[in-house]
Every structure is written in C-alpha cells, then in structure tokens.
Design a protein around this motif. Structure first.
Motif, PDB file in Angstrom:
ATOM      1  N   GLU A 146      -0.122  -4.247 -16.362  1.00  0.00           N
ATOM      2  CA  GLU A 146       0.620  -3.202 -16.016  1.00  0.00           C
ATOM      3  C   GLU A 146      -0.567  -2.520 -15.255  1.00  0.00           C
ATOM      4  O   GLU A 146      -0.224  -1.876 -14.193  1.00  0.00           O
ATOM      5  N   THR A 147      -1.949  -2.442 -15.430  1.00  0.00           N
ATOM      6  CA  THR A 147      -3.005  -2.181 -14.826  1.00  0.00           C
ATOM      7  C   THR A 147      -3.082  -2.513 -13.298  1.00  0.00           C
ATOM      8  O   THR A 147      -3.178  -1.847 -12.312  1.00  0.00           O
ATOM      9  N   ILE A 148      -2.991  -3.814 -13.163  1.00  0.00           N
ATOM     10  CA  ILE A 148      -2.930  -4.498 -11.943  1.00  0.00           C
ATOM     11  C   ILE A 148      -1.756  -4.114 -11.038  1.00  0.00           C
ATOM     12  O   ILE A 148      -2.140  -3.785  -9.889  1.00  0.00           O
ATOM     13  N   HIS A 149      -0.820  -4.075 -11.704  1.00  0.00           N
ATOM     14  CA  HIS A 149       0.352  -3.567 -10.950  1.00  0.00           C
ATOM     15  C   HIS A 149       0.305  -2.325 -10.548  1.00  0.00           C
ATOM     16  O   HIS A 149       0.589  -1.739  -9.340  1.00  0.00           O
ATOM     17  N   ARG A 150      -0.436  -1.137 -11.177  1.00  0.00           N
ATOM     18  CA  ARG A 150      -0.341   0.131 -10.934  1.00  0.00           C
ATOM     19  C   ARG A 150      -1.415   0.206  -9.717  1.00  0.00           C
ATOM     20  O   ARG A 150      -1.054   0.714  -8.775  1.00  0.00           O
ATOM     21  N   TYR A 151      -2.525  -0.713  -9.794  1.00  0.00           N
ATOM     22  CA  TYR A 151      -3.552  -0.407  -8.494  1.00  0.00           C
ATOM     23  C   TYR A 151      -3.009  -1.329  -7.436  1.00  0.00           C
ATOM     24  O   TYR A 151      -3.217  -0.803  -6.164  1.00  0.00           O
ATOM     25  N   PHE A 152      -2.094  -2.201  -7.623  1.00  0.00           N
ATOM     26  CA  PHE A 152      -1.685  -3.010  -6.396  1.00  0.00           C
ATOM     27  C   PHE A 152      -0.699  -1.936  -5.669  1.00  0.00           C
ATOM     28  O   PHE A 152      -0.838  -1.783  -4.414  1.00  0.00           O
ATOM     29  N   ARG A 153       0.168  -1.336  -6.536  1.00  0.00           N
ATOM     30  CA  ARG A 153       0.985  -0.201  -5.786  1.00  0.00           C
ATOM     31  C   ARG A 153       0.136   0.889  -5.073  1.00  0.00           C
ATOM     32  O   ARG A 153       0.505   1.147  -4.120  1.00  0.00           O
ATOM     33  N   ILE A 154      -0.745   1.285  -5.959  1.00  0.00           N
ATOM     34  CA  ILE A 154      -1.741   2.241  -5.197  1.00  0.00           C
ATOM     35  C   ILE A 154      -2.061   1.914  -3.663  1.00  0.00           C
ATOM     36  O   ILE A 154      -1.991   2.801  -2.564  1.00  0.00           O
ATOM     37  N   VAL A 155      -2.871   0.539  -3.841  1.00  0.00           N
ATOM     38  CA  VAL A 155      -3.609   0.097  -2.454  1.00  0.00           C
ATOM     39  C   VAL A 155      -2.472  -0.137  -1.304  1.00  0.00           C
ATOM     40  O   VAL A 155      -2.599   0.106  -0.244  1.00  0.00           O
ATOM     41  N   SER A 156      -1.344  -0.639  -1.818  1.00  0.00           N
ATOM     42  CA  SER A 156      -0.192  -1.153  -0.965  1.00  0.00           C
ATOM     43  C   SER A 156       0.257   0.097  -0.446  1.00  0.00           C
ATOM     44  O   SER A 156       0.493   0.001   0.971  1.00  0.00           O
ATOM     45  N   LYS A 157       0.614   1.321  -1.084  1.00  0.00           N
ATOM     46  CA  LYS A 157       0.938   2.491  -0.500  1.00  0.00           C
ATOM     47  C   LYS A 157       0.090   3.112   0.540  1.00  0.00           C
ATOM     48  O   LYS A 157       0.422   3.519   1.759  1.00  0.00           O
ATOM     49  N   THR A 158      -1.133   2.909   0.321  1.00  0.00           N
ATOM     50  CA  THR A 158      -2.381   3.423   1.063  1.00  0.00           C
ATOM     51  C   THR A 158      -2.146   2.649   2.462  1.00  0.00           C
ATOM     52  O   THR A 158      -2.390   3.169   3.442  1.00  0.00           O
ATOM     53  N   VAL A 159      -2.178   1.198   2.269  1.00  0.00           N
ATOM     54  CA  VAL A 159      -2.332   0.599   3.473  1.00  0.00           C
ATOM     55  C   VAL A 159      -1.070   0.869   4.423  1.00  0.00           C
ATOM     56  O   VAL A 159      -1.107   0.913   5.607  1.00  0.00           O
ATOM     57  N   LEU A 160       0.101   1.105   3.720  1.00  0.00           N
ATOM     58  CA  LEU A 160       1.334   1.289   4.654  1.00  0.00           C
ATOM     59  C   LEU A 160       1.275   2.850   5.186  1.00  0.00           C
ATOM     60  O   LEU A 160       1.765   3.020   6.352  1.00  0.00           O
ATOM     61  N   LYS A 161       0.529   3.656   4.723  1.00  0.00           N
ATOM     62  CA  LYS A 161       0.370   4.872   5.179  1.00  0.00           C
ATOM     63  C   LYS A 161      -0.529   4.876   6.349  1.00  0.00           C
ATOM     64  O   LYS A 161      -0.536   5.671   7.387  1.00  0.00           O
ATOM     65  N   LEU A 162      -1.674   3.863   6.233  1.00  0.00           N
ATOM     66  CA  LEU A 162      -2.872   3.895   7.355  1.00  0.00           C
ATOM     67  C   LEU A 162      -2.659   2.478   8.262  1.00  0.00           C
ATOM     68  O   LEU A 162      -3.324   2.306   8.937  1.00  0.00           O
TER      69      LEU A 162
END
Length: 79
Positions: A24-40
């Motif tokens: 769950e923690t890995i998934h949460r941080y993966f989503r945070i980073v992937s959303k940031t990469v998509l924004k930038l």
C-alpha cells in the motif's frame, strides 16, 4: 522506487520486499510521483522531433532500427 517500477518493470510486491514497506505504501508513493511526472512532463521530456544525432545515425549498431523506420515511412507516407 518509482524508477525501479517503471524502468525495470518490477512489481509492487517485489519492491516492498526490497525497501521493507507495505504494498500500500509503495502504491501510494508511486501514484504521487507518477502524478507529479505527468504534471511536469513538458519540463522533464524534450521532444527531439525527427532529428537524429550523427553519432547514432552513423553507428552500425543502430542500423536495424533505422531500417525498420525507413520501411515504416515508405509504407505510410509514400503509399
């Protein structure tokens, strides 16, 4: 973690064993980073267009890829 999942095609379960975190923690941080990469992505990824550097174009190791690309261009752009 993000680069291992994306770059090496590792699963969340495998990564959780390496870093001693829950899936769950890995998934949460993966989503945070992937959303940031998509924004930038406009700032992180540079479109080179159709230009190919000379050191790659003249290297025999990459000839197979250019051969396939030439066939693709012939099929879709000339026909």
């Amino acid at each position: 973690m993000f680069l291992q999942i994306v770059g090496q095609n590792q699963r969340f379960r495998f990564i959780s064993g390496i870093y001693y975190r829950s899936v769950e923690t890995i998934h949460r941080y993966f989503r945070i980073v992937s959303k940031t990469v998509l924004k930038l992505y406009k700032h992180l990824v540079k479109d080179l267009g159709d230009t190919v550097p000379a050191e790659i174009m003249n290297n025999r190791r990459f000839y197979l890829y250019f051969k396939v690309w030439e066939q693709y261009q012939y099929f879709f752009y000339i026909n």
